[in-house]
Design an enzyme around this catalytic site. Structure first.
Site, PDB file in Angstrom:
ATOM      1  N   LYS A   2       5.079  -4.982   9.053  1.00  9.84           N
ATOM      2  CA  LYS A   2       4.734  -3.872   7.877  1.00  9.84           C
ATOM      3  C   LYS A   2       6.087  -2.986   7.672  1.00  9.84           C
ATOM      4  CE  LYS A   2       1.332  -0.747   6.388  1.00  9.84           C
ATOM      5  NZ  LYS A   2      -0.356  -0.345   6.668  1.00  9.84           N
ATOM      6  N   GLY A  62       0.895  -1.254   0.043  1.00 12.04           N
ATOM      7  CA  GLY A  62       0.105  -0.002   0.097  1.00 12.04           C
ATOM      8  C   GLY A  62       0.898   1.093  -0.137  1.00 12.04           C
ATOM      9  N   GLY A  63       0.284   2.245   0.325  1.00 14.06           N
ATOM     10  CA  GLY A  63       0.891   3.711   0.281  1.00 14.06           C
ATOM     11  C   GLY A  63       2.112   3.720   1.445  1.00 14.06           C
ATOM     12  N   MET A  64       1.970   3.004   2.620  1.00 12.35           N
ATOM     13  CA  MET A  64       2.967   3.310   3.334  1.00 12.35           C
ATOM     14  C   MET A  64       4.100   2.293   3.391  1.00 12.35           C
ATOM     15  SD  MET A  64       2.511   5.410   5.868  1.00 12.35           S
ATOM     16  CE  MET A  64       3.278   4.717   7.548  1.00 12.35           C
ATOM     17  N   GLY A  65       3.775   1.143   2.358  1.00 12.05           N
ATOM     18  CA  GLY A  65       4.838  -0.142   2.377  1.00 12.05           C
ATOM     19  C   GLY A  65       4.278  -1.378   2.097  1.00 12.05           C
ATOM     20  N   ASP A  87      -9.639   6.625  10.981  1.00 15.11           N
ATOM     21  CA  ASP A  87      -9.722   6.094  10.122  1.00 15.11           C
ATOM     22  C   ASP A  87     -10.750   4.811   9.843  1.00 15.11           C
ATOM     23  OD1 ASP A  87      -9.838   5.948   7.298  1.00 15.11           O
ATOM     24  OD2 ASP A  87      -7.832   4.966   7.060  1.00 15.11           O
ATOM     25  N   VAL A 130       3.368  -5.286   3.589  1.00 17.23           N
ATOM     26  CA  VAL A 130       2.822  -6.093   4.902  1.00 17.23           C
ATOM     27  C   VAL A 130       3.445  -7.545   4.581  1.00 17.23           C
ATOM     28  CG1 VAL A 130       1.032  -7.022   6.321  1.00 17.23           C
ATOM     29  CG2 VAL A 130       1.355  -4.438   5.532  1.00 17.23           C
TER      30      VAL A 130
END
Length: 753
Positions: A38, A18-21, A132, A23
């Site tokens: 993650k 995803g956008g953060m990295g 969120d 998993v």
């Protein structure tokens, strides 16, 4: 071939990006568990204070403990990559379920919403707002548990770009306007999710500006479907009110409004965290029989073998007696001793993989274990990481192995004998790190039994400081430092040292044992059970661990599990003669039975294994026999000035006084004793919250002023274990508690490299 990150995480399979990295499903070698790992994208790590803020958010989210919240364990850095680990949830997301099958039956939808609200209530109670909540952050575990995930990540994800935290469709209007988040924003988001579950349609669509404009234009979400009860539709309307002042005020209130539609069936027990994975192959170790007179040789060989195999990526080592030991492992290793030690390893099809016959000699154990490990690793096609120390000469090795065997047993006598054997070995090899660190660990344990003065503690501290200066990288050294910190009443420093012990020697059963016991006492039950299970898989003879597990189940009121452990693992004979069994009988309200055990004429219940004075135990028996008035002053005097060198032991005695006083209706005396316990570093939050003897005093609020102090110490343990650090690097600062001139304690920082 399985890739390993930083020598700690075996990356088993990619779960998503995803956008953060990314998993990963990963095996944490230190915990012997499969977790969700993650890894943060390197380019994000380079943006200003991104990683710093990310760590801050994750540490905040880690405060939330609830069965409907995915636990976050640790945040750190390995090989220059920022990471965090969290509970691995086996199942799919609510978002995927809605995209695949559309709307949910109303009862299922309400059940999911109620579970999420329960988790949010726990989060809001510790000052954490999710920000969120959306279907993709709600996981439906196989077996029915509903789990909310990604706490605190939304804010970290958007902080660097200066964007709003959250997802536009589910974001509360005031959140979209940039106002500080409050619990009301999570209430709104749950209302939107419930709307989507009941209708099968998203509440809003379009670009973010279009969505925000629609939120400003609608006072609330309305459901007009004929098969959705009007009263339930009204709850959704109240939860999604545009004006926060007109909205349902809290997760607790919204959960109450949904209560009439929630199935009141029993709440399933939260399953234990997964201990293995299809990508991890099991090796079962079958030790020699209990009656073997030279079993210590086989035990030592098992220990070295486990140490080597534990370091091999993709292998998990378990003891044959463990309930979760697989019936058809990749390899089953059996040890037998006659005139030699025979090691045989067979695969699931009973095909022999390795067979080695070794001399039954102490100085051959380590080399023999290395040979077996190398051969087995080759047969299984895994990496064998050679990390062994030089062999000890025969005479010293014999003393060392016998001392280690005795040091593992409960009671004053075997611990004293172990210390004497280590002294003999050190006379022959005064600079050997194994002997120095093992002696320090034994002397630290010996403190609990030598209660007359503080001489034993001073000796243990001196030995531990020497070990820290000369061999800080040995697991036993850090275990000793952790035990000394406990004796000085500093549980945070103890957890810190034990964590370092595991990082250096993940196969050291004592490190997992002590850390597990601390976690269980502090009320961190899942983490504690995982640790003690690991300890028992490494060394099933850790008898005190069985008592600790039994204690945890007793405090939870699960007497069926307690009885199972007591009968099968502790033994009926010991249940009728030990102080700990008497204590549990009193928890059940069987005071006469407790008195009978404590009043045994042979002093069985006060024997050295409990470390408690026989006279003290007889006082408890007399109190339960009806003589509290005659014992009260003596008990309170003991609590006020117990005369114990070990703060941990003094705390325990005060705790027992508080327990007996509460059981006999003397709340005032119970509070006084507990106040003294807190002065000695008391951190047993599980007992304070759950001990049945304290029910009346607890319900009356007698301990309300003390609980926050104990809860703060409980939280400090997790901070010491999972705090912001470069994954427990070997050069991290460490602390040892030392007595200060005012009779308290001061923390002296030292750097051990």
């Amino acid at each position: 071939m399985i890739r390993t990150l930083g020598g700690r995480f075996d990356l088993l399979s990619l779960l998503g990006e995803g956008g953060m990295g990314a998993v990963w499903r990963a095996r944490d070698r230190e915990l012997d568990e499969v977790v969700a790992l993650k890894l943060i994208r390197p380019e994000l790590s380079a943006i200003g204070d991104m990683v710093k803020r990310f760590r801050s958010e994750v540490k905040l989210a880690r405060r939330v403990t609830h069965r409907h919240v995915a636990r976050i364990f640790e945040v750190g850095t390995l090989e220059g990559v920022a990471f965090f680990t969290m509970e691995l949830i086996e199942g799919g997301s609510l978002g995927a379920r809605l995209r695949l099958g559309g709307r949910l039956p109303w009862r299922e939808a309400v059940t999911v919403a109620a579970a999420i609200l329960d988790g949010l209530e726990a989060a809001h109670a510790v000052g954490v707002v999710h920000r969120d909540v959306k279907p993709d952050n709600i996981l439906l575990e196989h077996g029915g548990r509903v789990v909310l995930t990604d706490f605190g990540i939304a804010s970290a994800r958007t902080a660097a770009a200066g964007l709003l935290a959250g997802t536009p469709v589910y974001m509360a209007p005031e959140q979209a306007a940039g106002e500080p988040p409050t619990p009301a924003v999570d209430v709104y988001s749950v209302g939107v999710v419930l709307y989507e579950m009941l209708t099968g349609a998203a509440a809003f669509a379009g670009t973010p500006p279009e969505i925000f404009e629609a939120k400003r234009a609608r006072e609330a979400l309305e459901i007009t479907l004929p098969d959705v009860e009007a009263a339930l539709a009204d709850v959704v309307r109240r939860a999604t009110a545009r004006d926060a002042a007109r909205r349902v005020r809290s997760a607790h209130e919204l959960r109450g409004l949904l209560g009439r539609w929630v199935d009141p069936g029993p709440v399933p027990v939260r399953p234990a965290r997964r201990r293995s994975d299809a990508a991890v192959r099991d090796v079962v170790i079958v030790p020699p029989g209990e009656s073997e007179p030279r079993r210590y040789l086989g035990d030592a060989l098992c220990e070295h073998l486990v140490s080597r195999l534990w370091q091999s990526p993709g292998l998990r080592v378990v003891a044959s007696w463990q309930p979760n030991a697989p019936a058809a492992p990749a390899a089953r290793v059996t040890l037998t001793i006659d005139d030699a030690i025979t090691v045989s390893a067979r695969d699931a099809g009973e095909q022999e993989l390795v067979r080695v016959r070794l001399p039954a000699a102490a100085d051959m154990v380590q080399a023999g274990a290395s040979a077996v490990a190398s051969a087995l690793a080759a047969a299984l096609g895994v990496i064998d990481e050679e990390r062994t120390a030089p062999e000890l000469p025969a005479e010293i090795a014999e003393l060392y192995l016998q001392a280690r065997m005795k040091a593992r047993r409960m009671g004053r006598t075997p611990v004293n004998e172990a210390a004497a054997l280590f002294e003999q070995a050190l006379e022959l090899a005064p600079d050997d790190g194994r002997l120095i660190s093992a002696r320090a660990m034994t002397l630290a344990r010996k403190v609990f039994y030598d209660r007359a003065d503080d001489r034993a503690l001073r000796i243990a501290e001196e030995a531990t400081r020497d070990a820290l200066a000369r061999c800080p990288d040995r697991g036993e050294t850090q275990i000793a430092a952790g035990q000394v910190a406990l004796h000085r009443g500093d549980v945070g420093a103890a957890a810190h040292h034990l964590r370092r012990a595991i990082a250096r020697a993940p196969h050291a059963a004592e490190a997992h044992e002590w850390l597990g016991r601390i976690l269980l006492e502090a009320g961190h039950l899942e983490e504690g059970i995982a640790r003690v299970e690991t300890a028992l898989s490494l060394d099933p003879r850790l008898e005190l661990v069985h008592w600790e597990i039994a204690r945890a189940y007793a405090l939870e009121g699960d007497w069926d599990r307690y009885d199972l452990i007591a009968r099968e693992l502790i033994g009926q004979n010991r249940l009728s003669s030990t102080a700990w069994a008497a204590r549990f009988e009193s928890w059940r309200g069987h005071h006469e039975r407790a008195r009978a055990i404590l009043g045994g004429g042979d002093g069985g219940a006060g024997s050295g294994e409990s470390g408690l004075p026989l006279e003290f135990l007889r006082r408890i028996g007399a109190a339960y026999a009806g003589d509290w008035a005659g014992q009260r002053d003596g008990f309170l005097a003991l609590a006020a000035a117990p005369g114990q060198a070990s703060a941990r032991r003094a705390s325990m005695l005060c705790q027992l006084v508080a327990e007996v006083a509460a059981a006999l209706g003397d709340t005032a005396a119970s509070v006084v004793a507990l106040e003294h316990a807190i002065g000695h570093g008391f951190f047993d939050l599980h007992w304070l919250d759950r001990c049945p003897l304290l029910d009346a005093a607890r319900d009356a609020g007698a301990f309300a002023h003390l609980r926050p102090l104990v809860a703060a110490r409980s939280a400090r343990i997790l901070e010491a274990l999972y705090g912001d650090s470069p994954s427990h690097g070997a050069t991290a600062d460490t602390m040892m508690a030392t007595p200060s001139g005012d009779g308290g304690h001061s923390l002296i920082e030292s750097t051990w490299r």
